[in-house]
Enzyme design. Structure first.
Site, short mmCIF file in Angstrom:
data_model
loop_
_atom_site.label_atom_id
_atom_site.label_comp_id
_atom_site.label_asym_id
_atom_site.label_seq_id
_atom_site.Cartn_x
_atom_site.Cartn_y
_atom_site.Cartn_z
N ASP A 22 0.74 -1.17 -0.02
CA ASP A 22 -0.14 0.19 0.00
C ASP A 22 1.06 1.35 0.10
OD1 ASP A 22 -1.35 -2.12 0.88
OD2 ASP A 22 -2.30 -1.15 2.47
N TRP A 81 1.63 -0.92 9.99
CA TRP A 81 0.80 -1.10 8.80
C TRP A 81 0.34 0.18 8.36
CZ3 TRP A 81 -2.50 -6.36 9.47
CH2 TRP A 81 -1.49 -7.35 9.76
C1 FRU Z 1 -3.83 -3.60 2.43
C2 FRU Z 1 -3.40 -4.18 4.11
C3 FRU Z 1 -3.78 -3.15 5.00
C4 FRU Z 1 -2.82 -3.16 6.03
C5 FRU Z 1 -1.45 -3.47 5.36
C6 FRU Z 1 -0.56 -4.45 5.69
O1 FRU Z 1 -3.07 -4.16 1.36
O2 FRU Z 1 -3.73 -5.49 4.10
O3 FRU Z 1 -5.11 -3.38 5.51
O4 FRU Z 1 -2.79 -2.28 6.87
O5 FRU Z 1 -1.91 -3.84 3.90
O6 FRU Z 1 0.78 -4.49 4.94
#
Ligand code: FRU
Length: 535
Positions: A22, A81
């Site tokens: 992300d 995250w």
């Molecule tokens: C989306 C996700 C988010 C999370 C992150 C972890 O791709 O699963 O929900 O915060 O990636 O890397």
């Protein structure tokens, strides 16, 4: 060298190696654009997640910095995250992000602030010592392993901040709402901002206003008569994103999608191919709202490990509300055009049924192509069957090799000379009840001789009336990416492909019409693209 790495991109954002996912906390601060992103410093698969950080003055060329946020405290020691930035009224940026606190993926929300506001690169971030600010507990009914990805916060006229966090309750997707007076003490609202039945977990929600009066973006806290609101959720179950256009009721503090607007199945997507965990920000320098999204691989995990990397970011897109008010329009940011060189322009030309013409003189493996078509005779158009409600299925059944009267016509990208390999991006026109139906497809089924890749075809309908308007297509071709914009950005489809023959100088580009009727190619411009400086 590139012969060992034929799939690395020339102008799409990616780090030198390893896994990325992300985009996080995109923002502009003191004239510098910031991109943070989920990154595994240790390998080409997901894990060990930190926030990597790069900055730019044009959103195309980037300078990497040290990791901005990484596990170090009890409130984030198992992972940092996704999250978002908010620019406070003082001009100070702050970040809310999700911390993982144990081996069971329990999630909490944390605050980080810049160490030195006079550093335009914002290289160091300090975690607020009283983190976490939001956590599940016995009273609040929050599912602690499904509670993540805080949005940019917005400020109400009551001087209270709001933010939403992605979540679920059983199968119901949730945008949990929190409020705060000081950005530190956050209180969960009794009801979510919005929820969706039977969608599963909502990851990376995004909530923002769009102007009803043109293409300019508006800042995230703007409300009033000249804006509508958009809520986007990334559905963990299908890895598809859906958005709705609707109204933000500030009295009830609830978002109400317009009639006919839903978060799933038949809902609207930013992109009908690979595009996930996206996030927008308001660029106050140029008055745009800009969308970032993660493009995952379509190759096998073994191949990802072999090549040593996985994931890229899509070209940032300007995003605005279409004049009908019913959906959004997206277009690659104009800064990308600085990379265009050696324009090849073909004169307007009739493409007879069954014809293929090569676009030569362009670096077909790293190119930007714009083509438009005009149709004058619709009499023979195939009749649209109203039971065809799933455009992707329709594109799968009617791939690039299936003839009809009007279509398929479009581009063959990353094609080998003998057409053993190609990615076909094309249109097909049907006669509907009271108007024509335009289908846009990206057919990857012949993209590679390597059968280990996911080569599924993508498709979507395109809201263009081909009787009164030209049908335009723009494709950004970048080694293993074909990122396509139909109808000036009304429908977007991004594909990852891994040709074995059509690599480097052996890649070709063609325009084609495999339909039985003639179509007029009213314009074609293709540019070779320079490499961007990314690391
Ligand atoms: C989306 C996700 C988010 C999370 C992150 C972890 O791709 O699963 O929900 O915060 O990636 O890397």
């Amino acid at each position: 060298s590139s012969s060992h790495q034929p799939y690395r991109t020339g102008y799409h954002f990616q780090p030198p190696k390893n896994w990325i996912n992300d985009p996080n906390a995109p923002m502009i601060y003191k004239g510098i654009y910031h991109l943070f992103y989920q990154y595994n410093p240790k390998g080409a698969v997901w894990g060990n997640i930190v926030w990597a950080h790069s900055t730019s003055t044009d959103l195309i060329n980037w300078t990497p910095h040290e990791h901005a946020i990484y596990p170090s405290q009890p409130f984030d020691q198992y992972g940092c995250w996704s999250g978002s930035a908010t620019i406070l009224p003082s001009g100070k940026p702050v970040i809310l992000y999700t911390g993982i606190i144990d081996g069971k993926n329990t999630q909490v929300q944390n605050l980080a602030v810049p160490k030195n506001l006079s550093d335009p690169y914002l290289r160091e971030w300090i975690k607020y010592p009283k983190n976490p600010l939001m956590a599940s507990n016995v009273e609040n009914q929050i599912n602690g392993s499904s509670f993540r990805d805080p949005t940019t916060a917005w400020l109400g006229h009551d001087n209270i901040w709001r933010v939403i966090i992605g979540s679920k309750y059983h199968r119901k997707g949730l945008a949990i709402l929190y409020r705060s007076r000081d950005f530190k003490k956050w209180i969960k609202a009794k009801h979510p901002l919005h929820s969706g039945k039977n969608t599963g977990m909502w990851e990376c929600p995004d909530f923002f206003p769009v102007s009803t009066a043109g293409q300019n973006g508006v800042d995230t806290s703007i409300v009033g008569p000249y804006v509508k609101h958009v809520l986007k959720a990334s559905l963990d179950d299908t890895k598809h994103e859906y958005y709705t256009v609707g109204t933000y009721n500030t009295i009830l503090d609830r978002y109400i999608p317009d009639k006919g607007s839903v978060e799933s199945d038949s809902g609207l997507r930013y992109d009908y191919g690979k595009f996930y965990a996206s996030k927008t920000f308001f660029d106050n320098k140029t008055g745009r709202r800009i969308l970032w999204g993660w493009i995952n691989e379509s190759s096998s995990v073994e191949d990802d490990i072999k090549k040593g990397w996985a994931g890229v970011q899509a070209i940032p897109r300007k995003i605005w509300l279409e004049k009908s008010g019913k959906h959004l329009v997206q277009w690659p940011i104009v800064e990308l055009e600085k990379l265009r060189v050696k324009q090849v322009k073909l004169p307007s030309k009739i493409l007879e049924g069954g014809s293929v013409i090569e676009v030569s003189g362009v670096t077909a493996v790293q190119a930007d192509v714009e083509i438009s078509f005009e149709i004058s005779d619709f009499k023979k158009a195939e009749v649209f069957d109203p039971s065809w409600t799933d455009p992707q299925q329709l594109c799968i059944q009617k791939g690039a090799s299936v003839k009809s009267a009007l279509g398929p016509f479009g581009l063959l990208a990353l094609a080998s000379k003998d057409l053993k390999e190609y990615t076909a991006v094309f249109f097909r026109i049907f006669k509907g009840q009271d108007k024509h139906v335009v289908l846009m497809c990206s057919d990857q089924s012949r993209s590679s001789l390597n059968e280990d890749n996911d080569k599924v075809t993508y498709g979507a309908f395109l809201n263009v009336d081909p009787v009164h308007e030209k049908l335009s297509l723009r494709s950004l071709i970048d080694h293993s990416i074909v990122e396509s914009f139909g109808g000036g950005g009304k429908t977007c489809i991004t594909a990852r492909v891994y040709p074995t023959l059509a690599i480097e100088e052996k890649a070709h580009l063609y325009a084609f019409n495999y339909g039985t009727e003639n179509v007029k190619m009213s314009s074609l411009s293709a540019w070779s693209m320079k490499k961007a400086h990314i690391y």
